[in-house]
Design a protein around this motif. Structure first.
Motif, PDB file in Angstrom:
ATOM      1  N   GLU C 164       0.894  -1.155   0.000  1.00 48.68           N
ATOM      2  CA  GLU C 164       0.000   0.000   0.000  1.00 48.68           C
ATOM      3  C   GLU C 164       0.924   1.194   0.000  1.00 48.68           C
ATOM      4  OE1 GLU C 164      -2.495  -0.619   3.490  1.00 48.68           O
ATOM      5  OE2 GLU C 164      -3.569  -2.147   2.352  1.00 48.68           O
ATOM      6  N   THR C 218      -2.648  -0.241  -3.715  1.00 50.95           N
ATOM      7  CA  THR C 218      -3.883   0.496  -3.472  1.00 50.95           C
ATOM      8  C   THR C 218      -3.531   1.919  -3.073  1.00 50.95           C
ATOM      9  OG1 THR C 218      -5.265   0.894  -1.512  1.00 50.95           O
ATOM     10  CG2 THR C 218      -3.924  -1.065  -1.495  1.00 50.95           C
ATOM     11  N   CYS C 220      -5.128   3.444  -0.925  1.00 48.92           N
ATOM     12  CA  CYS C 220      -6.013   3.606   0.223  1.00 48.92           C
ATOM     13  C   CYS C 220      -5.495   4.668   1.174  1.00 48.92           C
ATOM     14  CB  CYS C 220      -6.221   2.286   0.930  1.00 48.92           C
ATOM     15  SG  CYS C 220      -4.757   1.676   1.717  1.00 48.92           S
ATOM     16  N   LYS C 264      -5.306  -5.174  -4.452  1.00 49.86           N
ATOM     17  CA  LYS C 264      -5.418  -5.268  -2.997  1.00 49.86           C
ATOM     18  C   LYS C 264      -6.784  -4.834  -2.479  1.00 49.86           C
ATOM     19  CE  LYS C 264      -3.212  -4.222   0.787  1.00 49.86           C
ATOM     20  NZ  LYS C 264      -3.677  -5.314   1.628  1.00 49.86           N
ATOM     21  N   CYS C 266      -8.253  -3.250  -0.067  1.00 50.61           N
ATOM     22  CA  CYS C 266      -8.758  -2.002   0.469  1.00 50.61           C
ATOM     23  C   CYS C 266      -8.806  -0.885  -0.559  1.00 50.61           C
ATOM     24  CB  CYS C 266      -7.921  -1.577   1.652  1.00 50.61           C
ATOM     25  SG  CYS C 266      -6.193  -1.673   1.255  1.00 50.61           S
ATOM     26  N   GLU C 310     -10.231  -7.287   5.418  1.00 49.04           N
ATOM     27  CA  GLU C 310      -9.285  -6.182   5.617  1.00 49.04           C
ATOM     28  C   GLU C 310      -8.307  -6.418   6.769  1.00 49.04           C
ATOM     29  OE1 GLU C 310      -8.409  -3.241   4.167  1.00 49.04           O
ATOM     30  OE2 GLU C 310      -7.075  -2.735   5.807  1.00 49.04           O
TER      31      GLU C 310
HETATM   32 ZN   LIG Z   1      -5.175  -0.895   2.808  1.00 45.81          ZN
END
Ligand SMILES: [Zn+2]
Ligand code: B12
Ligand code: B12
Ligand code: SF4
Ligand code: SF4
Ligand SMILES: [Zn+2]
Ligand SMILES: [Zn+2]
Lengths: 463, 215, 463, 215
Positions: C164, C218, C220, C264, C266, C310
């Motif tokens: 991430e 991601t 995120c 991924k 998320c 998650e």
């Molecule tokens: Zn994440």
């Protein structure tokens, strides 16, 4: 006075989540009127109730109910049910249960006024009649306290009255561990039903007096105990499945006395009861995994008018407090069910729920819509509780047997052997209730005080 | 040799009557009660316990086995006591105050008995005093507490503290279990061990006994 | 070398859970080949890693992975993915991450052999390049440690490599809090994409060398930060929705460099990426509520090839350890999706998922299948990252605007005002990337070391 | 009177330039810097904080307000220092060791500043030593720690222990927050308070300051 259901309210194609024949309406909440609503329940994290400071327990409950209501508002949920399951000290001290009920009712009222969040409050005192061995089901002080607890909670703002009553458990506990079908029948259909009649006459009376709703009971002390033991590999799953079917006979009594639902979440036998009574039922499945792991995570949804998380401790997870997380999960589950219903397709989603679990476990298979209706039918065909129990027990064995032979159900070799064995015991059961009761009364006389069930005692000396 | 195996087999099959008869025969043939116990009864139960632990056997089957074992034990025990035989160890068990859940605790009791331990079961809703009295009276090697409610598990700590105060804590090992209990919680309140199920509980008690003997 | 996607892999009617254009096959696991599989992730309960006894952390991971696999076997789940998201100390000390990876891979191997449970292991080191302000994205020792972590985990038995990554975050963090659209574009589509190119060249290289799979990234750190802040009422939801759309431009880079999925969990932008790339994606929704509360609990399921929780701490709830509960919930969710697919009806269930959430929140609306395809289309029509960002940002504002006017989306007055405001800013953005970059570079020069993004530095003194 | 209201209004609207001008005007008219601060700048911010807390205002709007307040403050502050004015109190904030999450902590800082507190922000990944040094150097009334990871929240306890050891614990109130933190955890490690969000954090600090003053 007990009436007896003699026919089914639903056939398999009309037995759907969100839909009861007789929806329950109270305040602005409708249960079973087309949409599934979440029912949220929560409990204390590890806490010493006796030693906690005055007001501390209350403040935890206030915090939880506020947080779950906030989440519901946030997610645009318009109605919900909150269940307060009293813990033993809160029932033994009715004033304590009353205070928490009042608090919860007050918070719900606040959210009703400030955010238009519609809600009902279910209260469930603990069946505290287990302090002695054998338990005193009628004559003990605990029975008085229990009724007092109901009365005070009803006055304090409860809407729905429920209990998870334990009559007959002194026989079913050892019977579950020994996979003893006769013991299950005696404890469930004989003792259990006798206790239910007594208990629910009283609760319906309290509900009538207080203007609250006599909702329903569950035989989860029998059915879920068997499920948990089967899940841990201690007893055969086929046995737990047959036990589940038999518990319907016991839980049905509440509705025959006058309870009107919603039935209590943790009674998976509610599936059968909904087919019989047409009353709204609360169910729980995958989003109650926090409380019970189970083989029926989706299929339980087939019958839900309320969809519950069963219970969760107020502990912090990564995103927030566990009850808030449960609230969110239930809301999404309900949204999905209600979306399919809005599209006129609840039957399809229900069938997917059923299909996704049924073949993998006999306890799930027994909850398939077709099966549920068949089991309901053999129950209402009989008018004696023991005979109902025998009929539904035999029928469930037969159905599982057939499903296995037709490749609709997976069973291991050991499970198959047990199914045969249970089938044999079932076929040998006497058809005469008196004969059965007399035999079993002797067998369990060390465990049971029969007078506590309105029955003639068997002196312990006779041997 | 053959006799012991026969006894073990009857026990394994859960045949009470046959087990009893075989023990009778063995005794009349002069076999030692100790060997009947260890190589016959317990040996049979051990096989079953292992099968149960690995999920190849159900509890009702184990209960039948326990019945057969008991039938044999009833004949052997008086002789063992006469010979001042010591059991593998003694365990006091109880579900703590305010808690009526006993199925888990009962299972632990059954499995411990099957493994050859003496078990004193105090039942449910057991108050601190009762635990203390039992420790003073029974001189157990291990005290086991069970709790299923988040509001009763806290009483386990109270018991441990009370044992300390009465200076009984060093005399016994304390183990705990039940659905809400975790290894962390056990460490936190100063218990000697936690087991997640009845089979593991037996291993745990054995391990603690070994430790104790080594010290 | 980076290729550029120029057309969509799926139109709206073929964009379904469980189905990728290019399924991933490894060991006996197929992702995106028709069925949705669970992806389970877990983390330590409160723990002091530095002070824990040697082997203690490992034993917790061993306990968790064993318990979740046992539950999967128990529920007859045949394949799954386990994600090990390294915590900072496990990445900073690559040997530690390696040891846990080896342990997890070993346990999965045991279950493969003993129970036939098929599985893949995803590893996700932490982006540790944040120790300095401004962060050193390329020149720091942390970058070396990070690549070493990937290499060692890959050698120790990982199957899927993910991260991430946080490139650009030094700009997006303050921009999210200020609802600053220009800052979002600069941090995401300019800096973020530059960093992704660099990062994913390296990861794809490591995957190729080690015979593992470069899975995906991601955004995120941008999209979910905005979502969490919107959830807490700190920033407008419409802003978070537009941010989400823009993050697709950043995450897409991984697949343009050579990552092949599964994306991924998320990254909710995975919805758009699946439409563009046709690669399998991991998604998370209601059963990840333990980790992130969200307004997209059902709709996220529309695109899932893996369905994830998650993350959850290893703490005890009433039924068992939290990761086991997550495992069970994911399995039931997957069963339902796969049942509808077996009946050839995944499109219908997907539409219900979408319909159940879309109108209630702009962040959900933006993930509707039609919208996702439209957003994907404007992205692939451009070949410069900034221009992609502008296009998708404008398009998302336009779509939300239209949805609101047509009554398909609820918005409060305040949200509407903000949507106007964001729309204005969007319409004023320069079309020339160089112009935009020059302006923003000056604005953010205190926060960013441009050399770390392969860009010419702006001396801090110039004012 | 009117002047103060005008300032407050510009602050509320987030108009930095107008706020600055109004403060200038007020000062030249001889208004007291204390009253400009309290009845103008802080009064304006108070309204905004209340709106923010009740969910009627977004953070970007608050940031604009904070900007306007700052513009006014820059003119007033030197005069206040000269008059030996004391702020409402001083808070040292930091995200604990190993943890880079700072959005939550930054919000707390913004809201505290807005409410009139002096805030010293130590940033992220703050080691024990740095917290101790800051306490010794800054003499804060309150130390606030933030943690978002279950593996870093444990460092909060370490800091509290270290404060005790250096005999600094009684000099400051310690408050904590962040996603994994709960009230229980705060009690457990001996912190003085926990707040679930930035608005509540301000209330908490105010409450702790009141308590401290009453003692
Ligand atoms: Zn994440
Ligand atoms: C069966 C059951 C009951 C039965 C109990 C029957 C009986 N004679 O024990 C009945 C119906 C009476 C009952 C009543 C109640 N219950 Co109950 N019950 C359960 C249930 C479903 C299963 C428990 C069980 O028997 N499991 C099977 C056994 C084999 O497992 P076990 O107990 O965990 O034991 C194993 C291990 O833990 C370990 N172990 C156990 N003890 C020990 C001891 C030692 C020393 C060691 C080493 C190991 C060990 O070995 C055992 C064997 O493998 C659980 C749910 C669950 N998931 O656990 C709820 C549960 C425990 N009950 C709950 C509740 C709320 C109640 C009631 C308050 C409900 C009510 N409102 O009426 C009452 C309280 C009664 C009381 N005063 O205690 C909650 C507790 C919530 C909380 N706040 O903590 C639970 C978790 C259900 C839920 N999900 O909400 N319950
Ligand atoms: C944004 C975010 C990030 C961003 C951080 C950006 C930044 N500059 O802070 C990035 C992408 C960098 C990131 C990285 C990581 N993260 Co992160 N992150 C989040 C996320 C989504 C939101 C956090 C946030 O900013 N919330 C918004 C703010 C406003 O809320 P808040 O922090 O709770 O603060 C409020 C209150 O708590 C309180 N408060 C906060 N501090 C204080 C202090 C005091 C004194 C008081 C009184 C009050 C108070 O007031 C605040 C305002 O209201 C959370 C998920 C979540 N649900 O919280 C995960 C989360 C915290 N992250 C997590 C993880 C695992 C990571 C990584 C390890 C991921 C990885 N493998 O790469 C790294 C670790 C980096 C590191 N070394 O610290 C996990 C933690 C799991 C665990 N084991 O504990 C979480 C829970 C996500 C998850 N569900 O798994 N993350
Ligand atoms: S089985 Fe589940 S539900 Fe029923 S009493 Fe026990 S706990 Fe309550
Ligand atoms: S947002 Fe959720 S997922 Fe993304 S880094 Fe932070 S935590 Fe991991
Ligand atoms: Zn229940
Ligand atoms: Zn993730």
């Amino acid at each position: 006075m007990r009436k007896r259901f003699t026919r089914l309210a639903f056939d398999a194609d009309h037995l759907l989540f969100g839909v009861a024949r007789t929806p329950l309406k109270r305040r602005n909440v409708i249960i079973g009127g087309g949409a599934v609503l979440p029912e949220i329940k929560f409990t204390l994290p590890p806490t010493n109730i006796e030693e906690s400071a005055p007001g501390e327990i209350e403040s935890v409950y206030a915090e939880i109910v506020t947080a779950v209501c906030e989440r519901a508002v946030h997610l645009h949920q318009s109605s919900l049910v909150v269940e307060f399951e009293l813990l033993p000290p809160m029932t033994l001290d009715p004033a304590m249960g009353e205070a928490i009920t009042a608090l919860l009712a007050g918070k719900l009222e606040e959210f009703r006024n400030s955010h238009g969040l519609q809600s009902l409050l279910r209260i469930t005192p603990v069946d505290i009649r287990e302090q002695y061995k054998p338990p005193l089901r009628r004559s003990g002080r605990e029975m008085e306290l229990l009724f007092e607890s109901f009365r005070r909670c009803a006055a304090a703002g409860a809407d729905l009255l429920s209990i998870e009553s334990t009559g007959g458990k002194e026989v079913t506990d050892p019977s579950i561990m020994a996979a003893d079908l006769r013991g299950i029948l005696f404890g469930t259909a004989v003792l259990g039903c006798a206790d239910m009649e007594y208990m629910w006459e009283a609760i319906v009376g309290i509900a009538d007096e207080s203007g609250t709703i006599a909702a329903g009971d569950t035989a989860c002390g029998i059915g879920n105990t068997a499920m948990v033991l089967a899940d841990q590999g201690y007893i055969p799953k086929v046995f737990a499945a047959v036990v589940r079917a038999i518990t319907a006979v016991r839980s049905l009594v509440a509705y025959e006395i006058g309870a009107v639902g919603p039935g209590k979440d943790c009674g998976y036998e509610n599936a059968i009861l909904k087919a019989i009574t047409g009353l709204p039922m609360s169910m729980e499945g995958k989003s109650a995994a926090c409380a019970h792991l189970s083989p029926v995570g989706n299929i339980a949804g087939c019958y839900a008018d309320l969809w519950s998380n069963e219970s969760v401790q107020n502990v912090k997870l990564l995103s927030g407090m566990a009850p808030v997380i449960s609230m969110e999960q239930l809301i999404y589950d309900c949204r999905l069910m209600n979306t399919s219903a809005r599209n006129g397709e609840s039957l399809r989603l229900r069938n997917w729920f059923a299909e996704s679990d049924a073949r993998l476990d006999p306890q799930a298979f027994i909850l398939s819509p077709d099966v549920v209706v068949e089991l309901g039918r053999v129950i209402v065909a009989e008018s004696n509780d023991y005979q109902r129990g025998v009929a539904v027990g035999r029928k469930s064995v037969e159905i599982l047997h057939q499903a296995f032979s037709q490749g609709e159900l997976q069973l291991t070799d050991r499970e198959q052997q047990w199914l045969e064995r249970i089938g044999e015991t079932a076929s040998e059961l006497p058809s005469d209730p008196n004969l059965f009761v007399d035999e079993e009364k002797v067998r369990w006389r060390e465990h049971v005080k029969y007078a506590e069930y309105g029955m003639v005692d068997v002196p312990a000396e006779t041997n | 040799m053959e006799r012991y195996e026969e006894i073990a087999e009857h026990v394994q099959n859960g045949y009470s009557e046959k087990a009893r008869k075989a023990v009778e025969a063995a005794l009349s043939e002069g076999c030692s009660p100790e060997r009947i116990l260890k190589e016959g009864l317990i040996a049979g139960m051990d096989v079953v316990a292992a099968k149960f632990k690995s999920g190849q056997m159900f509890l009702p089957e184990v209960l039948a086995v326990a019945g057969a074992m008991k039938a044999g034990m009833e004949l052997v025990k008086p002789l063992l006591v006469a010979a001042k035989h010591q059991s593998l160890g003694k365990v006091v068990l109880g579900t703590v105050r305010g808690d009526m859940h006993d199925i888990g605790k009962n299972l632990v009791a059954i499995m411990l008995q099957g493994a050859g331990f003496d078990v004193v079961d105090l039942g449910t809703d057991v108050r601190v005093e009762k635990f203390l009295e039992a420790v003073e009276r029974e001189h157990p090697d291990v005290v086991g507490m069970s709790a299923l409610l988040t509001t009763t598990m806290v009483h386990m700590k109270t018991v441990i503290e009370a044992l300390k105060q009465r200076e009984l804590r060093t005399r016994v090992k304390v183990i705990i279990g039940g659905a809400p209990i975790s290894r962390n919680f056990a460490t936190e309140i100063g218990a000697d061990g936690y087991a997640r199920d009845a089979a593991t509980a037996v291993d745990l008690v054995k391990e603690l006994m070994n430790h104790a003997q080594q010290q």
